[in-house]
Scaffold this active site. Structure first.
Site, short mmCIF file in Angstrom:
data_model
loop_
_atom_site.label_atom_id
_atom_site.label_comp_id
_atom_site.label_asym_id
_atom_site.label_seq_id
_atom_site.Cartn_x
_atom_site.Cartn_y
_atom_site.Cartn_z
N CYS A 197 40.79 -89.57 3.64
CA CYS A 197 40.73 -90.93 3.10
C CYS A 197 39.79 -91.02 1.91
O CYS A 197 40.10 -91.64 0.90
CB CYS A 197 40.28 -91.93 4.17
SG CYS A 197 41.34 -91.98 5.63
N LYS A 235 45.65 -96.26 20.45
CA LYS A 235 46.97 -95.77 20.06
C LYS A 235 46.82 -94.72 18.95
O LYS A 235 46.54 -95.05 17.80
CB LYS A 235 47.86 -96.90 19.55
CG LYS A 235 49.33 -96.45 19.37
CD LYS A 235 50.09 -97.33 18.40
CE LYS A 235 49.87 -96.92 16.97
NZ LYS A 235 50.45 -95.58 16.63
N GLU A 237 40.28 -99.87 7.60
CA GLU A 237 39.84 -98.82 6.67
C GLU A 237 41.10 -98.22 6.10
O GLU A 237 41.84 -97.51 6.79
CB GLU A 237 38.99 -97.78 7.40
CG GLU A 237 38.15 -96.92 6.47
CD GLU A 237 38.72 -95.54 6.27
OE1 GLU A 237 39.30 -95.30 5.19
OE2 GLU A 237 38.60 -94.72 7.17
N GLU A 259 47.78 -92.94 -4.49
CA GLU A 259 47.06 -92.07 -3.58
C GLU A 259 48.01 -90.98 -3.09
O GLU A 259 48.91 -91.22 -2.28
CB GLU A 259 46.52 -92.86 -2.37
CG GLU A 259 45.75 -91.98 -1.41
CD GLU A 259 45.32 -92.71 -0.14
OE1 GLU A 259 44.32 -92.32 0.46
OE2 GLU A 259 46.03 -93.66 0.26
#
Length: 474
Positions: A280, A173, A246, A377
């Site tokens: 990331c 997906k 993750e 973040e």
């Protein structure tokens, strides 16, 4: 519905299928124009995909390892043969410069080739007069591979490849913001893998929760925000499915006073602003020793003002747009909060009027440690520089975060830099570089940055379960 907008199909049980309802429109973030329409998978189509993967697992798990290696390598080869088309498609949906898109697509073959050489043999752990004991690594079943929008094909293949090699089947997906490259990937692998072994479905925000609540999934491999990862883990817990997560990061760079200012400024700029900060393991905050802070800041700003921001298909562009409107507005809000709080800017990048979600590089000047730009973040082209003098103090500040994905330390004295790096509480820590990720590197986020690991032999084995065969001799 315009006939000149490309229509995509999903790969379900070896067939390319249309959606059964209104399609989703996919925007180019550089122009805000509709570039394609994709299916919004229904509950029935999701069920067919998961069921097909379950049925295919019964035979795929028994396919000899040599054949599974061949298939994984063939997938990488097919992607490489279509690199120009896929790179252009990736730039149109994600926004990154065409050269960066090409590099991402080419990495798929590298990853597949490495995986195809991996060994995870049976291990004989004991044999005596009465018994022989062996450890095997057996596949789990159906894997749901859920990929994000910043590196749609790179982060998908890091789930698909290990799953297939170890004998699992997959339902992929992609993000609703960037499904095009992966839907085209489904077309490319249709004739490479047996029906049901790889399924690629697309859909809106509701598809993720529907997928994670499906009882036919044995493992969820997810890359994305920590808040979403917690929801995936909660859904998996209800059916005791395995997870590899993750998640978010707030990676810090520590710049020691003995660095070469010019070369490190260039490298740190890249680690902060690559993919317009949407990485990331990108550097999200930069701690600079007080002795060199002013000079380093001057050089970093000098690099930043030379960056060319624009449509990724244009010649010379180094930074594309923020990928989607939601993230674009979040970053603008973060910049406005910094202004309202009276924080100082070393460089306040332009936010041009549309079309396109463009924000030029922005650098904050030594904000307080509790400012949102430091603790959160940001995932965009906005970075704070922070002063430090004492090593113990900066290590404490770096580690005072809920995240622990990556980090970097920069200095000429490798021993001194390594001692600092060893104290950083993150899964990946670099010295005098950043964002170097190889197939052999396990990515294991610490704290709220993840569960389990991706990549490397450690990540590969997380698509298996150990089985001990205790054989009593007659």
């Amino acid at each position: 519905m315009s006939d000149d907008v490309r229509q995509f199909r999903m790969l379900i049980d070896g067939r390319l299928v249309q959606g059964q309802g209104a399609p989703l429109e996919i925007l180019n973030p550089a122009t805000e124009e509709v570039v394609a329409r994709v299916p919004d998978a229904t509950d029935d189509q999701l069920a067919v995909a998961v069921d097909a993967a379950g049925r295919a697992f019964a035979t795929w798990r028994s396919v000899p390892l040599a054949e599974r290696r061949r298939v994984v390598r063939a997938i990488g080869g097919s992607v490489q043969e279509n690199v120009d088309e896929l790179a252009a498609l990736l730039t149109s949906e994600q926004g990154k410069p065409l050269s960066a898109a090409r590099k991402e697509v080419e990495g798929v073959a590298t990853w597949c080739d490495w995986l195809a050489e991996c060994e995870f043999p049976e291990e004989e752990i004991r044999e005596d007069d009465t018994h022989r004991l062996r450890i095997r690594h057996v596949p789990l079943g159906v894997v749901a591979a859920i990929a994000p929008w910043n590196f749609p094909i790179a982060l998908a293949i890091r789930k698909i490849g290990p799953a297939l090699l170890t004998g699992n089947t997959v339902v992929v997906k992609p993000s609703p913001f960037t499904p095009l490259t992966m839907l085209r990937f489904g077309e490319l692998v249709q004739d490479i893998v047996p029906p049901g072994v790889v399924n690629v479905i697309s859909g809106g925000d509701s598809l993720g929760p529907r997928l994670t609540s499906h009882q036919g999934i044995q493992k969820f491999a997810f890359t994305g925000a920590t808040a979403t990862g917690k929801k995936v883990m909660d859904a998996a817990a209800r059916q005791l499915a395995r997870v590899t997560l993750e998640l978010g990061g707030n990676d810090a760079a520590v710049i020691l006073p003995d660095v070469d200012l010019d070369s490190v400024a260039d490298a740190v700029f890249e680690s902060c602003f690559r993919n317009s900060g949407q990485v990331c393991v990108g550097t999200k905050r930069v701690y600079v020793h007080d002795d060199i802070y002013d000079e380093f800041a001057k050089r970093l700003v000098g690099v930043a003002v030379q960056a060319r921001v624009g449509n990724g298909v244009d010649e010379g562009v180094t930074l594309g747009p923020v990928q989607n409107d939601v993230q674009y507005r979040r970053i603008i809000q973060l910049i406005e909060d910094c202004e309202r709080s009276g924080l100082d800017f070393l460089l306040k990048g332009e936010v041009p009027d549309g079309p396109g979600y463009f924000i030029h590089p922005t650098i904050l000047d030594n904000p307080p440690e509790d400012a949102a730009i430091v603790t959160e973040e940001q995932f965009g082209p906005v970075v704070p520089l922070l002063r430090f003098r004492d090593i113990d103090d900066v290590v404490a500040r770096v580690n005072d975060s809920e995240y622990g994905l990556g980090g970097s330390v920069w200095g000429r004295d490798l021993e001194a830099a390594s001692r600092v790096a060893e104290r950083i509480e993150s899964g990946l820590v670099w010295v005098n570089e950043a964002q170097r990720v190889l197939p052999s590197f396990p990515m294991a986020g610490h704290k709220a940055s993840g569960i389990g690991s991706e990549n490397g032999i450690e990540g590969l084995l997380q698509y298996t379960s150990p089985q001990v065969l205790s054989l009593r001799k007659a």
